[in-house]
Design a protein around this motif. Structure first.
Motif, PDB file in Angstrom:
ATOM      1  N   THR A  41       4.660  -0.351   3.212  1.00 10.39           N
ATOM      2  CA  THR A  41       4.161   0.648   2.330  1.00 10.39           C
ATOM      3  C   THR A  41       2.615   0.255   1.619  1.00 10.39           C
ATOM      4  O   THR A  41       2.078   1.056   1.023  1.00 10.39           O
ATOM      5  CB  THR A  41       4.930   0.980   1.227  1.00 10.39           C
ATOM      6  OG1 THR A  41       5.149  -0.019   0.439  1.00 10.39           O
ATOM      7  CG2 THR A  41       6.463   1.619   1.688  1.00 10.39           C
ATOM      8  N   THR A  42       2.092  -0.813   2.362  1.00 10.64           N
ATOM      9  CA  THR A  42       0.742  -1.281   1.949  1.00 10.64           C
ATOM     10  C   THR A  42      -0.394  -0.309   2.509  1.00 10.64           C
ATOM     11  O   THR A  42      -1.585  -0.563   2.203  1.00 10.64           O
ATOM     12  CB  THR A  42       0.615  -2.668   1.704  1.00 10.64           C
ATOM     13  OG1 THR A  42       0.526  -3.134   3.344  1.00 10.64           O
ATOM     14  CG2 THR A  42       1.619  -3.596   1.009  1.00 10.64           C
ATOM     15  N   ALA A  43      -0.075   0.004   3.937  1.00  7.38           N
ATOM     16  CA  ALA A  43      -0.879   1.038   4.495  1.00  7.38           C
ATOM     17  C   ALA A  43      -0.021   2.276   5.000  1.00  7.38           C
ATOM     18  O   ALA A  43       0.044   2.186   6.232  1.00  7.38           O
ATOM     19  CB  ALA A  43      -1.634   0.270   5.647  1.00  7.38           C
ATOM     20  N   PHE A  44       0.489   2.966   4.128  1.00  6.17           N
ATOM     21  CA  PHE A  44       1.548   3.914   4.510  1.00  6.17           C
ATOM     22  C   PHE A  44       1.121   5.287   5.358  1.00  6.17           C
ATOM     23  O   PHE A  44       0.032   5.770   4.596  1.00  6.17           O
ATOM     24  CB  PHE A  44       2.274   4.240   3.574  1.00  6.17           C
ATOM     25  CG  PHE A  44       3.409   5.038   3.593  1.00  6.17           C
ATOM     26  CD1 PHE A  44       4.703   4.374   4.215  1.00  6.17           C
ATOM     27  CD2 PHE A  44       3.497   6.591   3.193  1.00  6.17           C
ATOM     28  CE1 PHE A  44       5.917   5.405   4.478  1.00  6.17           C
ATOM     29  CE2 PHE A  44       4.396   7.068   3.583  1.00  6.17           C
ATOM     30  CZ  PHE A  44       5.712   6.695   4.201  1.00  6.17           C
ATOM     31  N   SER A  45       1.433   5.654   6.311  1.00  8.80           N
ATOM     32  CA  SER A  45       1.068   6.760   6.844  1.00  8.80           C
ATOM     33  C   SER A  45       2.264   7.726   7.218  1.00  8.80           C
ATOM     34  O   SER A  45       3.299   7.092   7.666  1.00  8.80           O
ATOM     35  CB  SER A  45       0.396   6.473   8.223  1.00  8.80           C
ATOM     36  OG  SER A  45      -0.718   5.751   7.778  1.00  8.80           O
ATOM     37  N   THR A  46       2.107   8.914   7.004  1.00  7.21           N
ATOM     38  CA  THR A  46       3.380   9.905   7.401  1.00  7.21           C
ATOM     39  C   THR A  46       2.653  11.239   7.877  1.00  7.21           C
ATOM     40  O   THR A  46       1.831  11.661   7.079  1.00  7.21           O
ATOM     41  CB  THR A  46       4.529  10.025   6.493  1.00  7.21           C
ATOM     42  OG1 THR A  46       5.248  10.888   6.810  1.00  7.21           O
ATOM     43  CG2 THR A  46       3.934  10.511   5.199  1.00  7.21           C
ATOM     44  N   GLU A  47       3.216  11.897   8.600  1.00  2.00           N
ATOM     45  CA  GLU A  47       3.046  13.183   9.103  1.00  2.00           C
ATOM     46  C   GLU A  47       3.665  14.388   7.804  1.00  2.00           C
ATOM     47  O   GLU A  47       3.204  15.493   7.994  1.00  2.00           O
ATOM     48  CB  GLU A  47       3.282  13.746  10.268  1.00  2.00           C
ATOM     49  CG  GLU A  47       2.405  12.937  11.380  1.00  2.00           C
ATOM     50  CD  GLU A  47       1.167  13.515  11.738  1.00  2.00           C
ATOM     51  OE1 GLU A  47       0.732  14.540  10.874  1.00  2.00           O
ATOM     52  OE2 GLU A  47       0.195  12.752  12.094  1.00  2.00           O
ATOM     53  N   ASP A  48       4.872  13.914   7.296  1.00  6.74           N
ATOM     54  CA  ASP A  48       5.623  14.892   6.540  1.00  6.74           C
ATOM     55  C   ASP A  48       5.953  13.999   5.300  1.00  6.74           C
ATOM     56  O   ASP A  48       7.293  13.549   5.320  1.00  6.74           O
ATOM     57  CB  ASP A  48       6.729  15.384   7.365  1.00  6.74           C
ATOM     58  CG  ASP A  48       7.531  16.426   6.579  1.00  6.74           C
ATOM     59  OD1 ASP A  48       7.101  16.830   5.748  1.00  6.74           O
ATOM     60  OD2 ASP A  48       8.496  16.663   7.060  1.00  6.74           O
ATOM     61  N   ALA A  49       5.119  13.977   4.202  1.00  3.35           N
ATOM     62  CA  ALA A  49       5.541  13.239   3.033  1.00  3.35           C
ATOM     63  C   ALA A  49       6.816  14.022   2.199  1.00  3.35           C
ATOM     64  O   ALA A  49       6.706  15.009   2.141  1.00  3.35           O
ATOM     65  CB  ALA A  49       4.372  12.972   2.296  1.00  3.35           C
ATOM     66  N   SER A  50       7.642  13.175   1.547  1.00  4.05           N
ATOM     67  CA  SER A  50       8.402  13.616   0.442  1.00  4.05           C
ATOM     68  C   SER A  50       7.866  13.880  -0.805  1.00  4.05           C
ATOM     69  O   SER A  50       6.621  13.702  -0.854  1.00  4.05           O
ATOM     70  CB  SER A  50       9.600  12.662   0.209  1.00  4.05           C
ATOM     71  OG  SER A  50       9.194  11.652  -0.401  1.00  4.05           O
ATOM     72  N   GLY A  51       8.395  14.380  -1.686  1.00  5.77           N
ATOM     73  CA  GLY A  51       7.787  14.903  -2.997  1.00  5.77           C
ATOM     74  C   GLY A  51       7.446  13.455  -3.617  1.00  5.77           C
ATOM     75  O   GLY A  51       6.137  13.606  -4.101  1.00  5.77           O
ATOM     76  N   SER A  52       8.147  12.461  -3.796  1.00  2.00           N
ATOM     77  CA  SER A  52       8.093  11.493  -4.519  1.00  2.00           C
ATOM     78  C   SER A  52       7.007  10.467  -3.616  1.00  2.00           C
ATOM     79  O   SER A  52       5.994  10.107  -4.371  1.00  2.00           O
ATOM     80  CB  SER A  52       9.039  10.620  -4.602  1.00  2.00           C
ATOM     81  OG  SER A  52       9.789  10.301  -3.331  1.00  2.00           O
ATOM     82  N   THR A  53       6.874  10.531  -2.374  1.00  3.44           N
ATOM     83  CA  THR A  53       5.915   9.758  -1.779  1.00  3.44           C
ATOM     84  C   THR A  53       4.444  10.332  -1.757  1.00  3.44           C
ATOM     85  O   THR A  53       3.514   9.733  -1.972  1.00  3.44           O
ATOM     86  CB  THR A  53       6.409   9.539  -0.154  1.00  3.44           C
ATOM     87  OG1 THR A  53       7.439   8.994  -0.046  1.00  3.44           O
ATOM     88  CG2 THR A  53       5.307   8.673   0.541  1.00  3.44           C
ATOM     89  N   SER A  54       4.395  11.838  -1.599  1.00  2.00           N
ATOM     90  CA  SER A  54       3.226  12.633  -1.997  1.00  2.00           C
ATOM     91  C   SER A  54       2.511  12.441  -2.957  1.00  2.00           C
ATOM     92  O   SER A  54       1.447  12.140  -3.235  1.00  2.00           O
ATOM     93  CB  SER A  54       3.400  13.918  -1.540  1.00  2.00           C
ATOM     94  OG  SER A  54       4.222  14.623  -2.246  1.00  2.00           O
ATOM     95  N   GLN A  55       3.533  12.457  -4.139  1.00  4.73           N
ATOM     96  CA  GLN A  55       2.913  12.329  -5.655  1.00  4.73           C
ATOM     97  C   GLN A  55       2.381  10.581  -5.825  1.00  4.73           C
ATOM     98  O   GLN A  55       1.277  10.602  -6.548  1.00  4.73           O
ATOM     99  CB  GLN A  55       3.890  12.448  -6.752  1.00  4.73           C
ATOM    100  CG  GLN A  55       3.304  12.583  -7.995  1.00  4.73           C
ATOM    101  CD  GLN A  55       4.304  13.546  -8.943  1.00  4.73           C
ATOM    102  OE1 GLN A  55       5.408  13.968  -8.546  1.00  4.73           O
ATOM    103  NE2 GLN A  55       3.983  13.476 -10.069  1.00  4.73           N
ATOM    104  N   ALA A  56       3.109   9.776  -5.191  1.00  7.75           N
ATOM    105  CA  ALA A  56       2.531   8.590  -5.308  1.00  7.75           C
ATOM    106  C   ALA A  56       1.338   8.248  -4.418  1.00  7.75           C
ATOM    107  O   ALA A  56       0.098   7.870  -5.180  1.00  7.75           O
ATOM    108  CB  ALA A  56       3.431   7.298  -4.514  1.00  7.75           C
ATOM    109  N   ALA A  57       1.012   8.834  -3.370  1.00  8.14           N
ATOM    110  CA  ALA A  57      -0.061   8.987  -2.686  1.00  8.14           C
ATOM    111  C   ALA A  57      -1.343   9.581  -3.460  1.00  8.14           C
ATOM    112  O   ALA A  57      -2.300   9.238  -3.477  1.00  8.14           O
ATOM    113  CB  ALA A  57      -0.078   9.485  -1.436  1.00  8.14           C
ATOM    114  N   ASN A  58      -0.877  10.990  -4.085  1.00  8.34           N
ATOM    115  CA  ASN A  58      -1.951  11.487  -4.945  1.00  8.34           C
ATOM    116  C   ASN A  58      -2.668  10.732  -5.702  1.00  8.34           C
ATOM    117  O   ASN A  58      -3.733  10.785  -6.083  1.00  8.34           O
ATOM    118  CB  ASN A  58      -1.394  12.957  -5.195  1.00  8.34           C
ATOM    119  CG  ASN A  58      -1.246  13.938  -4.087  1.00  8.34           C
ATOM    120  OD1 ASN A  58      -1.736  13.721  -3.073  1.00  8.34           O
ATOM    121  ND2 ASN A  58      -0.343  14.791  -4.220  1.00  8.34           N
ATOM    122  N   ILE A  59      -1.593  10.134  -6.660  1.00  5.88           N
ATOM    123  CA  ILE A  59      -2.255   9.059  -7.732  1.00  5.88           C
ATOM    124  C   ILE A  59      -3.061   8.021  -7.197  1.00  5.88           C
ATOM    125  O   ILE A  59      -4.019   7.760  -7.682  1.00  5.88           O
ATOM    126  CB  ILE A  59      -1.079   8.481  -8.554  1.00  5.88           C
ATOM    127  CG1 ILE A  59      -0.314   9.575  -9.239  1.00  5.88           C
ATOM    128  CG2 ILE A  59      -1.289   7.528  -9.400  1.00  5.88           C
ATOM    129  CD1 ILE A  59       1.009   9.201  -9.996  1.00  5.88           C
TER     130      ILE A  59
END
Length: 537
Positions: free
Chosen positions: A320-338
Motif C-alpha cells: 500500500t506504499t504505492a497502491f493502485s486499483t481500478e475500483d477502489a472501495s469507500g475506505s480506500t478511496s477516502q484514504a487516497a483522496n486525503i
C-alpha cells in the motif's frame, strides 16, 4: 483592417449562398466606437457558435482606474461586465432566427461566485469581451439580412449598455467590486488571526434548493449568529467593522441533530474559497484557499498512492506504499483522496460523515474487541486527525452526528440547533471525561510518510482519431481528454462549467513540465505560476 461598410458588402454578396460562405466575414473591423473581431466562423448552423470579440478603447469606455487598480478589483470588474453583457444580450438579442444556433449572442454565464474569467479582459488601454454568435441560416444557407441586424443593431446596443461606464449602475458596480475586495482581504487575514474560516454574523447559508444555489428567501432563512466565545471582529477596507464566527486552526467538530444545519454550514465553508456576489448571503463567508472537501468515492481509480498511513498489512501481502486499483472501495478511496490532497498542498480538510466511509471514520471499542487490530488493515481517521494537525499543520473541519468518540480528539465542538451555532466544547469534554470509552487508539506515534509522485508524460494522451489534441467538457462534472473520460462528480468544490473546461486545458498544459523528475506538486505549482504571471489566456 476592414470597416463596417466592408462587412455590409460581404453580407450582401453571400446572401442565400451555402453556409460556409460565412467564412468570408472572418476579419477585424473598425466599428468606430470599438473594434469587432470575427475570429472563427462555425462551419454549420448546428455546430458550436462563431467566436467573436469586441475591443473598446478606454478613452471611449471611460472606466476609472480605481475600478481595476488591484487584482481583486480587476477580477470583480471583469465578472461584473460579463454579467452585464449576458443581461444585455438577453434584453436586446431577438434570439432564434432560423436553424440550429441561428441568432444567439451569448457570453460565459456566471453563477453565485465571482471567478477569474477570460470572457472579459480589462487593461489601461481597452476592454475586450469574448462571446459567441450563432450566425443565422435558412436551412443551411446564409441568412445575411438577419446577420446584418445582429451586427449593426443588436450588438452595438449590447456593447454600449455593457461597456460604456456612463451607462452602468455605478452603485451596483462599486458594491460588486468592493465586496470582492473585502472578501479577499478577509481571507488573507485568516492566517494572522489563527483561523481557517470565518462566517459573518447575519450571513444566510441555506440555499433555495439542492439545485438552486441562490439564497433561501428572506423570512425562511435563519441569519447566522456567532457564539460569543468564537466571535471575531475584523476591519475591512470598504465595509468597515464586521463580526462573525472565527474557526481556529486544529480539529473542529460540527455536531447537531438531523436537518439543523450541519451540512449547510460545511457546504458554505467549502465554497468559502470563492468570493460571492452581493446579496448571495455568503458575502463574508471565507475559508482558507487551500481547503479541500474530502469524501469517499467508491469505484474511483487510484494510481501509485501511498495510503499506508491509513491502510496497511493487506491480506496476501499487497503493498500500500504505492497502491493502485481500478475500483477502489469507500475506505480506500477516502484514504487516497486525503493523501492526494496533502500531496498537492491542502491546509484544511473538510469532511462530512454523510459522504464518508463508516469503517474509515471510526472503529469503536466493541468492534476492536471482536476484530483485533492484527486482522484489521484500516487505521480509522479518528486516530490520525490529531497527528495531521500536530505534525503537518493540517486542520480538519468535520461534520459528525453519529459518534461521540470524536469528542476525544476535537479541539472545539460547534453544535447547530435550528441553524444557529453554539460552542459546546466544554460540555463535550465533560461528557467525554464522564463517559470514558474503552476504545484503544490505533494510529501509532506518527501520521506516516507522504510520498511524492512523479507523473509520466506518456500517460497523458489527448489525441483522438485524426486530432492530436481533443479535449472538451461535458457539463460540470466530466472532461473528455482524448479517448479518456475524467469523472469529476466527487470534486464538490467545482461550481462552473468554465472551470471544468479550464481544468481540461490545464492538464494538457501541465504535460510540458513532465520531465520525469518533477513531482506532481512541482508541476501544479509551475502551471499556477504561469497562470499568475501570464493570465488564463
Amino acid at each position: 483592417m476592414r470597416n463596417a461598410a466592408d462587412l455590409i458588402s460581404t453580407l450582401r454578396r453571400i446572401e442565400g449562398k451555402g453556409y460556409k460562405a460565412y467564412k468570408d466575414i472572418e476579419a477585424a473591423y473598425d466599428w468606430g466606437e470599438y473594434t469587432l473581431f470575427i475570429d472563427h466562423v462555425q462551419g454549420d448552423p448546428f455546430a458550436s457558435p462563431s467566436l467573436v470579440r469586441v475591443r473598446i478603447p478606454q478613452k471611449i469606455a471611460l472606466f476609472p482606474k480605481d475600478a481595476y487598480s488591484s487584482k481583486s478589483r480587476e477580477i470583480a470588474l471583469r465578472d461584473f461586465l460579463t454579467r452585464r453583457f449576458l443581461y444585455s444580450s438577453r434584453k436586446f438579442c431577438r434570439g432564434n432566427r432560423g436553424t440550429g444556433n441561428s441568432g444567439i449572442i451569448l457570453i460565459d454565464r456566471p453563477g453565485q461566485e465571482i471567478l477569474k474569467r477570460t470572457s472579459v479582459l480589462v487593461t489601461e488601454s481597452y476592454i475586450e469581451a469574448r462571446f459567441v454568435m450563432g450566425l443565422p441560416a435558412h436551412g443551411r444557407t446564409v441568412a445575411a439580412m438577419h446577420a446584418r441586424a445582429m451586427f449593426f443593431d443588436e450588438l452595438p446596443r449590447i456593447v454600449r449598455a455593457s461597456f460604456f461606464f456612463g451607462n452602468l449602475n455605478g452603485g451596483m458596480l462599486r458594491e460588486h467590486i468592493e465586496i470582492a475586495e473585502d472578501a479577499d482581504f478577509l481571507r488573507n487575514q485568516l492566517y494572522s488571526l489563527g483561523l481557517v474560516a470565518f462566517v459573518a454574523d447575519g450571513a444566510i447559508l441555506p440555499r433555495a434548493s439542492g439545485i438552486d444555489p441562490r439564497p433561501l428567501a428572506k423570512g425562511r432563512a435563519v441569519p447566522f449568529e456567532s457564539p460569543q466565545s468564537l466571535r471575531v471582529q475584523v476591519e475591512l477596507p470598504n465595509r468597515g467593522t464586521i463580526t462573525g464566527m472565527g474557526i481556529p486552526k486544529g480539529v473542529t467538530l460540527i455536531v447537531g441533530g438531523g436537518y439543523h444545519g450541519k451540512s449547510t454550514l460545511l457546504r458554505a465553508l467549502e465554497l468559502g474559497v470563492y468570493n460571492h456576489i452581493p446579496g448571495d448571503g455568503r458575502d463574508f463567508v471565507v475559508t482558507n484557499p487551500y481547503a479541500v472537501k474530502i469524501r469517499a468515492e467508491d469505484g474511483r481509480r487510484i494510481e501509485g498512492v501511498d495510503i499506508s498511513s491509513f491502510i496497511a498489512n493487506l491480506p496476501l501481502g499487497q503493498d500500500t506504499t504505492a497502491f493502485s486499483t481500478e475500483d477502489a472501495s469507500g475506505s480506500t478511496s477516502q484514504a487516497a483522496n486525503i493523501i492526494e490532497a496533502i500531496e498537492v498542498g491542502a491546509q484544511v480538510l473538510l469532511v462530512d460523515e454523510d459522504t464518508s466511509a463508516t469503517n474509515f471514520m471510526i472503529r469503536d471499542h466493541r468492534m476492536q474487541e471482536l476484530v483485533s487490530k492484527d486482522n484489521e488493515p484500516i487505521t480509522p481517521f479518528i486516530d490520525k486527525v490529531t497527528q495531521l494537525y500536530k505534525e503537518a499543520g493540517i486542520s480538519t473541519l468535520l461534520v459528525m452526528g453519529g459518534s461521540g468518540d470524536y469528542f476525544d480528539v476535537a479541539d472545539r465542538v460547534v453544535c447547530m440547533v435550528e441553524y444557529k451555532p453554539y460552542d459546546v466544547t466544554e460540555q463535550a469534554r465533560i461528557i467525554a471525561e464522564k463517559s470514558r470509552t474503552k476504545r484503544r487508539r490505533e494510529g501509532g506515534k506518527h501520521f506516516g510518510v507522504i510520498s511524492e509522485r512523479i507523473p509520466l508524460v506518456h500517460s497523458f494522451d489527448p489525441s483522438r482519431g485524426k486530432r492530436d489534441v481533443k479535449i472538451s467538457s461535458k457539463g460540470l462534472q466530466t472532461i473528455v481528454f482524448g479517448t479518456h473520460t475524467i469523472d469529476l462528480g466527487a470534486v464538490e468544490q467545482l461550481v462552473d462549467t468554465s472551470q471544468t473546461r479550464a481544468l481540461g486545458d490545464a492538464i494538457y498544459y501541465a504535460t510540458k513540465f513532465m520531465d520525469g523528475r518533477r513531482t506532481l506538486r512541482d508541476i501544479i505549482d509551475a502551471v499556477l505560476k504561469d497562470i499568475a504571471e501570464r493570465g488564463l489566456n
